[in-house]
Design a protein around this motif. Structure first.
Motif, short mmCIF file in Angstrom:
data_model
loop_
_atom_site.label_atom_id
_atom_site.label_comp_id
_atom_site.label_asym_id
_atom_site.label_seq_id
_atom_site.Cartn_x
_atom_site.Cartn_y
_atom_site.Cartn_z
N ASP A 1 0.82 -1.21 0.00
CA ASP A 1 0.00 0.00 0.00
C ASP A 1 0.86 1.26 0.00
OD1 ASP A 1 0.97 0.25 2.57
OD2 ASP A 1 -1.00 0.28 3.56
N LEU B 1 1.39 -6.14 12.25
CA LEU B 1 1.39 -4.98 13.14
C LEU B 1 -0.01 -4.38 13.26
CD1 LEU B 1 2.92 -2.89 14.85
CD2 LEU B 1 3.43 -1.64 12.74
N GLN B 2 -0.70 -4.27 12.11
CA GLN B 2 -2.07 -3.74 12.13
C GLN B 2 -2.99 -4.62 12.97
OE1 GLN B 2 -2.97 -3.49 7.95
NE2 GLN B 2 -1.99 -1.49 7.70
N SER B 3 -2.79 -5.94 12.86
CA SER B 3 -3.61 -6.89 13.62
C SER B 3 -3.37 -6.73 15.11
CB SER B 3 -3.28 -8.32 13.17
OG SER B 3 -4.03 -9.25 13.90
N ARG B 4 -2.08 -6.56 15.50
CA ARG B 4 -1.75 -6.39 16.92
C ARG B 4 -2.36 -5.10 17.47
NH1 ARG B 4 3.31 -8.48 15.41
NH2 ARG B 4 4.25 -6.40 15.34
N LEU B 5 -2.26 -4.03 16.66
CA LEU B 5 -2.82 -2.74 17.10
C LEU B 5 -4.34 -2.84 17.26
CD1 LEU B 5 -0.76 -0.28 14.84
CD2 LEU B 5 -0.56 -0.58 17.31
N LEU B 6 -4.97 -3.58 16.34
CA LEU B 6 -6.42 -3.77 16.43
C LEU B 6 -6.79 -4.55 17.68
CD1 LEU B 6 -9.06 -3.22 14.91
CD2 LEU B 6 -8.76 -5.41 13.73
N THR C 1 3.14 2.10 2.25
CA THR C 1 3.62 2.53 3.58
C THR C 1 4.73 1.62 4.10
OG1 THR C 1 2.00 1.18 4.81
CG2 THR C 1 1.32 3.41 4.14
N GLU C 2 5.01 0.55 3.37
CA GLU C 2 6.05 -0.39 3.84
C GLU C 2 7.42 0.29 3.82
OE1 GLU C 2 2.60 -2.62 2.27
OE2 GLU C 2 3.87 -1.08 1.39
N SER D 1 -6.41 -2.32 20.63
CA SER D 1 -7.51 -1.37 20.65
C SER D 1 -8.78 -2.03 21.19
CB SER D 1 -7.76 -0.82 19.25
OG SER D 1 -8.92 -0.03 19.21
N ARG E 1 3.55 -5.61 7.95
CA ARG E 1 2.59 -4.51 8.12
C ARG E 1 1.24 -5.05 8.61
NH1 ARG E 1 -1.27 -2.93 4.56
NH2 ARG E 1 -0.23 -3.71 2.69
N LEU E 2 0.77 -6.14 8.00
CA LEU E 2 -0.53 -6.71 8.38
C LEU E 2 -0.50 -7.24 9.82
CD1 LEU E 2 -1.58 -8.63 5.13
CD2 LEU E 2 -2.30 -6.37 5.89
#
Length: 489
Positions: free
Chosen positions: A76, A465-470, A78-79, A473, A462-463
């Motif tokens: 996307d 990291l996004q999963s961990r942040l989700l 941002t990597e 949250s 990236r995915l």
């Protein structure tokens, strides 16, 4: 029709003998000329085979295997960061240091090193093979002053595998002269990590397994975020694309997308292309090392195109339509007509004359024109069949998403696409006819097995990291809800 006509190359003499030659040559070449309707039919057959390959139970008997890759997204933009790539697929393997720059949206190959694999290691134990790879990786880290950093690694392992997860791939069987014990049926990522652990002097981060076709798509995807198809048309051929998860019945989950490695080279292995196989295709298959396997690949890829042309030229010579009916020793020898000769001959008649001389053939101008026509006819069929398969994928993506019009990009690699003077133009023209509601662009891959492997790893990271942040949250939201409930009580 992109094919030449022989009559445009040869002016018949008053006796009409050359006109007769023209008609007889065309009779042999006619089976290679596939109409638009026939190509649409081929595309429809591939569509059915793709559905069978995606099925939970039908995939076992599918000619087109449609293998899940566990690559869940394309880049996307941002990597970023530093990555290692390991490319193992022959008697040498390559280690690379790749840097991804978000600000410039560029993937840089910082450096690479080629390491030989001695014969005794290729035929020894799996432990010795992976110890050798781990030692070469350590040497490379030292040379790049990367020792002490724990970098993620993209692993291109070009042997038949069943992929279970992005970081778990089971070797089905060795090919290409390898026969290391204790590896078949095992997870190659685990074996690599165990070898690194045995050394104990460095470590690597997360590992992503990468198919070379997926690497091609991903190496282009950072430059063009609409790239969601990868295609290789060189010595062999294959393609991958982003499929809706709900259609990938072999993998749990309904949301999002996953890259599917089609393995379209096997299209036709169940006999579905029998009606368009020529006698020359059948001969190529019969004399190959794997009869009955990779039918589609044998019709369109660089490993076989030269041999198809040789067999056609030999047939025309035997029927006294070429070279005064006298084949040379070279023309009689399988494999003597290299696929690169096709590109060279189509690039100009002078090249045709030089190559026919090199093959020790007694030629005249008409012979050179006929040889050029044969090359064009065989390569044109390859481009149009490849276009039919590619159009099937583009049309499927458009239908999957319920779009009236799809704009997409194909990341492409391979010597046939890169080197042949007309192949890419013919392919693109045919795709426009066969997928009229799709605007398909083409982008040549830069080092899919290196930069592409790094991009697969970067996207997976990236995915994750996004999963961990989700998850974090969600956890915070649950804590807030509990606090609110306590307050209310």
């Amino acid at each position: 029709n992109p094919c030449f006509s022989l009559s445009s190359r040869v002016q018949p003499d008053p006796s009409g003998s050359e006109t007769c030659v023209c008609l007889q040559v065309e009779k042999h070449l006619e089976p290679f000329r596939l109409s638009l309707e026939k190509l649409q039919d081929v595309s429809a057959r591939l569509r059915k085979d793709m559905l069978r390959g995606l099925g939970k139970h039908a995939h076992h008997r599918a000619a087109v295997k449609m293998l899940p890759t566990f690559v869940r997204a394309t880049p996307d933009g941002t990597e970023k960061g530093d990555f290692l790539a390991l490319d193992l697929g022959g008697t040498n393997f390559r280690v690379l240091h790749v840097r991804v720059l978000e600000e410039e949206q560029r993937v840089l190959k910082m450096d690479s090193q080629i390491c030989a694999i001695p014969q005794e290691i290729m035929l020894g134990t799996g432990e010795k093979l992976f110890d050798h790879i781990a030692a070469c990786l350590a040497e490379f880290l030292d040379s790049q002053k990367l020792r002490g950093q724990t970098l993620p690694l993209g692993f291109t392992f070009s042997f038949p595998c069943e992929q279970k997860e992005i970081d778990k791939s089971i070797l089905i069987r060795w090919t290409k002269g390898f026969n290391c014990s204790g590896v078949e049926g095992e997870d190659v990522v685990r074996l690599l990590k165990e070898a690194i652990h045995r050394r104990g002097d460095y470590d690597i981060g997360s590992v992503a397994m990468v198919n070379d076709t997926v690497g091609t798509m991903m190496s282009c995807g950072y430059r063009d975020q609409s790239c969601e198809i990868g295609m290789i048309i060189g010595t062999g051929t294959n393609a991958c694309y982003m499929e809706e998860m709900k259609n990938v019945k072999r993998v749990e989950g309904e949301d999002g997308r996953m890259c599917i490695n089609t393995e379209w080279g096997g299209f036709g292995d169940d006999g579905s292309l029998k009606d368009i196989l020529t006698e020359f295709d059948e001969e190529v298959d019969k004399t190959s090392i794997n009869p009955g396997v990779h039918t589609f690949e044998k019709m369109i890829s660089g490993m076989y195109l030269g041999e198809i042309v040789r067999l056609v030229l030999l047939k025309l010579t035997e029927e006294k339509l070429l070279f005064k009916g006298c084949p040379s020793e070279a023309l009689l020898t399988p494999g003597s007509f290299e696929t690169k000769f096709i590109s060279e001959i189509e690039d100009g008649l002078e090249n045709a004359k030089k190559i026919l001389t090199k093959l020790a053939l007694d030629w005249d101008l008409v012979d050179a024109c006929v040889a050029r026509l044969v090359c064009d006819t065989v390569s044109s069929r390859s481009a149009r069949l490849c276009a039919a398969a590619l159009a099937t994928i583009a049309n499927r993506i458009r239908t999957n998403r319920g779009l009236d019009h799809l704009k997409t990009t194909v990341g492409v690699d391979g010597t046939v696409y890169r080197k042949h003077p007309n192949f890419s133009d013919e392919l693109q023209a045919a795709v426009r006819l066969l997928a009229p509601k799709c605007d398909v662009s083409f982008l040549i891959s830069e080092d899919g097995s290196g930069k592409g492997a790094a991009m697969v790893t970067a996207v997976a990271q990236r995915l994750a990291l996004q999963s961990r942040l989700l998850e974090d949250s969600d956890g915070e939201d649950e804590e807030e809800e509990e606090e609110e409930e306590k307050a209310n009580i």
